[in-house]
Structures are given as structure tokens and as C-alpha cells.
Design an enzyme around this catalytic site. Sequence first.
Site, PDB file in Angstrom:
ATOM      1  N   GLY A  73       0.817  -1.207   0.000  1.00 31.11           N
ATOM      2  CA  GLY A  73       0.000   0.000   0.000  1.00 31.11           C
ATOM      3  C   GLY A  73       0.852   1.259   0.000  1.00 31.11           C
ATOM      4  O   GLY A  73       0.548   2.240  -0.673  1.00 31.11           O
ATOM      5  N   GLN A 182      -7.684   0.730   4.231  1.00 34.14           N
ATOM      6  CA  GLN A 182      -8.541   0.266   5.330  1.00 34.14           C
ATOM      7  C   GLN A 182      -9.992   0.030   4.889  1.00 34.14           C
ATOM      8  O   GLN A 182     -10.755  -0.594   5.622  1.00 34.14           O
ATOM      9  CB  GLN A 182      -8.541   1.290   6.471  1.00 34.14           C
ATOM     10  CG  GLN A 182      -7.221   1.376   7.221  1.00 34.14           C
ATOM     11  CD  GLN A 182      -6.897   0.127   8.035  1.00 34.14           C
ATOM     12  OE1 GLN A 182      -7.779  -0.634   8.427  1.00 34.14           O
ATOM     13  NE2 GLN A 182      -5.620  -0.096   8.276  1.00 34.14           N
ATOM     14  N   SER A 202      -3.941  -2.595  -0.157  1.00 32.53           N
ATOM     15  CA  SER A 202      -2.862  -3.466   0.305  1.00 32.53           C
ATOM     16  C   SER A 202      -3.390  -4.862   0.577  1.00 32.53           C
ATOM     17  O   SER A 202      -4.460  -5.027   1.168  1.00 32.53           O
ATOM     18  CB  SER A 202      -2.256  -2.876   1.583  1.00 32.53           C
ATOM     19  OG  SER A 202      -1.337  -3.789   2.140  1.00 32.53           O
ATOM     20  N   GLY A 203      -2.614  -5.879   0.183  1.00 35.23           N
ATOM     21  CA  GLY A 203      -3.048  -7.264   0.346  1.00 35.23           C
ATOM     22  C   GLY A 203      -3.169  -7.726   1.787  1.00 35.23           C
ATOM     23  O   GLY A 203      -4.134  -8.397   2.162  1.00 35.23           O
ATOM     24  N   THR A 240      10.229  -9.075 -12.411  1.00 38.62           N
ATOM     25  CA  THR A 240       9.423 -10.284 -12.547  1.00 38.62           C
ATOM     26  C   THR A 240       8.342 -10.292 -11.473  1.00 38.62           C
ATOM     27  O   THR A 240       8.612 -10.034 -10.300  1.00 38.62           O
ATOM     28  CB  THR A 240      10.331 -11.529 -12.430  1.00 38.62           C
ATOM     29  OG1 THR A 240      11.319 -11.426 -13.454  1.00 38.62           O
ATOM     30  CG2 THR A 240       9.532 -12.807 -12.603  1.00 38.62           C
ATOM     31  N   CYS A 327       5.433   4.450  22.008  1.00 43.34           N
ATOM     32  CA  CYS A 327       6.425   3.449  21.633  1.00 43.34           C
ATOM     33  C   CYS A 327       6.119   2.717  20.341  1.00 43.34           C
ATOM     34  O   CYS A 327       7.030   2.293  19.641  1.00 43.34           O
ATOM     35  CB  CYS A 327       6.586   2.434  22.754  1.00 43.34           C
ATOM     36  SG  CYS A 327       7.254   3.204  24.226  1.00 43.34           S
TER      37      CYS A 327
HETATM   38  C1  LIG Z   1      -1.546  -0.350   6.295  1.00 42.79           C
HETATM   39  C2  LIG Z   1      -1.809   0.935   5.614  1.00 42.79           C
HETATM   40  C3  LIG Z   1      -0.953   1.421   4.604  1.00 42.79           C
HETATM   41  C4  LIG Z   1       0.330   0.722   4.239  1.00 42.79           C
HETATM   42  O1  LIG Z   1       0.136  -0.475   3.566  1.00 42.79           O
HETATM   43  P1  LIG Z   1       1.386  -1.466   3.471  1.00 42.79           P
HETATM   44  O2  LIG Z   1       0.962  -2.523   2.511  1.00 42.79           O
HETATM   45  O3  LIG Z   1       1.634  -1.978   4.833  1.00 42.79           O
HETATM   46  O4  LIG Z   1       2.528  -0.652   2.936  1.00 42.79           O
HETATM   47  C5  LIG Z   1      -1.279   2.591   3.988  1.00 42.79           C
HETATM   48  N1  LIG Z   1      -2.391   3.270   4.318  1.00 42.79           N
HETATM   49  C6  LIG Z   1      -3.239   2.855   5.264  1.00 42.79           C
HETATM   50  C7  LIG Z   1      -4.466   3.632   5.557  1.00 42.79           C
HETATM   51  C8  LIG Z   1      -2.965   1.668   5.944  1.00 42.79           C
HETATM   52  O5  LIG Z   1      -3.797   1.259   6.909  1.00 42.79           O
END
Ligand SMILES: *Cc1c(COP(=O)(O)O)cnc(C)c1O
Length: 396
Positions: A73, A182, A202-203, A240, A327
Site C-alpha cells: 500500500g 482500510q 494493500s493485500g 518479474t 512506543c
Molecule cells: C496499512 C496501511 C498502509 C500501508 O500499507 P502497506 O501494505 O503496509 O505498505 C497505507 N495506508 C493505510 C491507511 C494503511 O492502513
Amino acid sequence: MEKRFIYADNAATTPVSEEVLAAMLPHFRTAYGNPSSIYKLGRDAQRDIETAREKVAKALGAEPAEIFFTSCGSESDNWALKGTAERLAKKGKKHIITSVFEHHAILHTCEYLEKQGYEVTYVPVSDKGIVDPEDIRKAIREDTALVSIMYANNEIGTIQPIEEIAAICHEKGVLFHTDAVQAVGHVEIDVKKQGIDMLSLSGHKIHAQKGIGVLYVKKGIVLPNLIHGGGQERAKRAGTENVPAIVGLGVAIEAATRNIAEKAAVITPRRNRLIDGLLTIPYTRLNGDRDRRLPGNLNISFEGIEGESLLLMLDMNGICASSGSACTSGSLDPSHVLLSIGLKHEVAHGSLRLSIEEDVSDEDIDYILETVPKVVERLRAMSPVWEKMMKGEKYE
Ligand SMILES: *Cc1c(COP(=O)(O)O)cnc(C)c1O
């Protein structure tokens, strides 16, 4: 109640589902061809990538030719912003609009672009965690290249008025990107109907593996190449292809978008029970609009305690959760998201995010509702901040 293990941090990541894993496995050992190879083993891999691309397109209401596979993502967000900035700077458009409570993949990219001479306007969000489309309208200028507003916030789960914002952008001839990482699989998305020009997903947030993402780019928008090399991803992103991950993502997004309403009908009442139950603890507040939020998200602040201690004690009780504080991000600053909706530092520090899916049962909710108040009470009993609060003294 007997100790349980409850994973309530699906906004951070999700496990790979059985069906995704089953679809991926052959691509490691038997169906391992290079998709660019001419023989059948390669052609089969190419076909499987295109099938996955069709599934992603279908889930978003897009065309397969508008789907680009990336590594995550964050990469999709970077490409959308930097690519558009580079392209439109040539036309004298060097202004970008985003919001103050975006994911760091957007905010840090914007900061980088500012260092490169671009201007960025960060629109505020309301105390309920919603962007006002009129603020976007006011911020748009002659030289605005792009507006990027997240579909749903990753900490407080609030869902943004995406269609209204997109309509304003188009009225003004500005491109619109949304980080929908999200939102995918939790709310209905149709890029054509909603007027979305670019979308990141994002997967690993939808039960595919980590390290695979997608950028949807509407036909007619030509982004500069992200990785130079071979002809993969229509020569835009060489290298690839990660065939197992791509195939897995296809299966994952199909599953995630199949029954959004049914899933929400199961999760929402459980989430509401959690909200109502936790708000009975004194000196607590719900962060983000109660209704305009993702079905499985709740974010609550408990005054007088530290989020990290809360998370550690919940972990000892078998509950995986998240907090918007120190943290976790390696810094001492509380979450920019919680500050953006007007929380004081000391309140933002004591926040808890639970992000649940259907596997969190009614009994699990009972367990959380039994555990959290005890833990909060214990932490408050040891907290100097809480002691001062109760004596009515000033604390900071
Ligand atoms: C998790 C998240 C990302 C990042 O995705 P990744 O695949 O972990 O790089 C970006 N934007 C939002 C809102 C996310 O919750």
C-alpha cells in the site's frame, strides 16, 4: 472467565486465509514459470496474473487495464503522489491537497515533495474525524495537481465523504486519489460511480500476504514509470511479478468484497457492544464518529493511563490490540490522528484501538468487556497522572 486468545488488530494486518494460501501454493513449486516466458509454464503464470487482475478490477468497478500490482500500500501511495507531482509539475501544477490525518505513507511522501519545491495544503478534520468537502473546495487553486484523501482512517476508522470530494475535484479539473487500504473489503467501493481517479490498496489488510498491493489508475491518466526495466505491468513497474502474491490477492479481494453487508451485519452490533461497554468506564471517550466508521473499528481513550502499558497488560491476557501512542511508532509523540481530532496529549496517550472481524465471537466480546475494565483500573491505581487528576491537581 478463562483466558482466551483474541486477535483484535486487523487494521494492523490479517492472517492469510486458507483459500488464499491454497491458491498461492502451486505457484511456489509446480506453477513456477516466469510469466514473461514463451512456453506453457510461463504462459500459465501470465494467465493467472491476468485472472487476478480481473478479480481486482471487478471488486473495484474498474477495468483490468487500470490495475497495477505493486509491492504494498505504501508503494501505491508513493507512486500516485510522486508520479502525479512529477507529471503535472511540467504543466506548472505544483500544489497538492491532503488531510492532516492521513497514513504516513501519504504524509511523509508529501513532506518529501515539499522539500522538492512542491506546496502541500493539509486540510483539517472535524472533532469526529471527518474531512469537510468544502475545505477541499476552498483549498483548490489554479496550480493544484492532486487531492489525496484517505477512504477510511486506519486509527479511528472514520469513513470520509469520498464521492463529494471527488465531485468537487472534477468540477475544478483536479485529480483525486484515495488511500483505500482500510476500506477495501469493509465498505462498497465503485471507482467509476464514485469518481475516483486513483486508489491504493494493500493485500495484507484483506487476508492476502504482506508485500503485495495495487494502484488503480483511471484510463487516460499516464503516470511516469515507477521501476525501469522489463515490460512487466505494461512497462510501468518492471521486475518479474510476484506471482504467488498476486494470485493470492486476487482470491483475497474476491472473498473480501463478496459479502460486505453480511459481514457488517455481524460485526457492527459486536463493535457497538464493545463501545457501549467500555464507555461505562469513567473518564473515557470514543474517538471518531460513532456511525460513520468501519464496522469493526473502535478507538477509545482512557484518561490517566499509558497506551503501551495497556497493550502489554492486554497481551498478557491474550488480547492483541493497538494504541495511538508513543512506543508503537518509536517516538514520544502521541498519534497525529488523535491530535488532529482535538485530543490533548495526555488523553491521546491512553488510547486503545480494537479492530475486529467476524471471527471475534460474542463470547470474545464478553471476555474483552470483562478484561479491559480490570486492566484500566489496575493501571490507574498505579498512575501518578490519575492520582493528580482525582485530587483535582494540574497535571501534564
Ligand atoms: C496499512 C496501511 C498502509 C500501508 O500499507 P502497506 O501494505 O503496509 O505498505 C497505507 N495506508 C493505510 C491507511 C494503511 O492502513
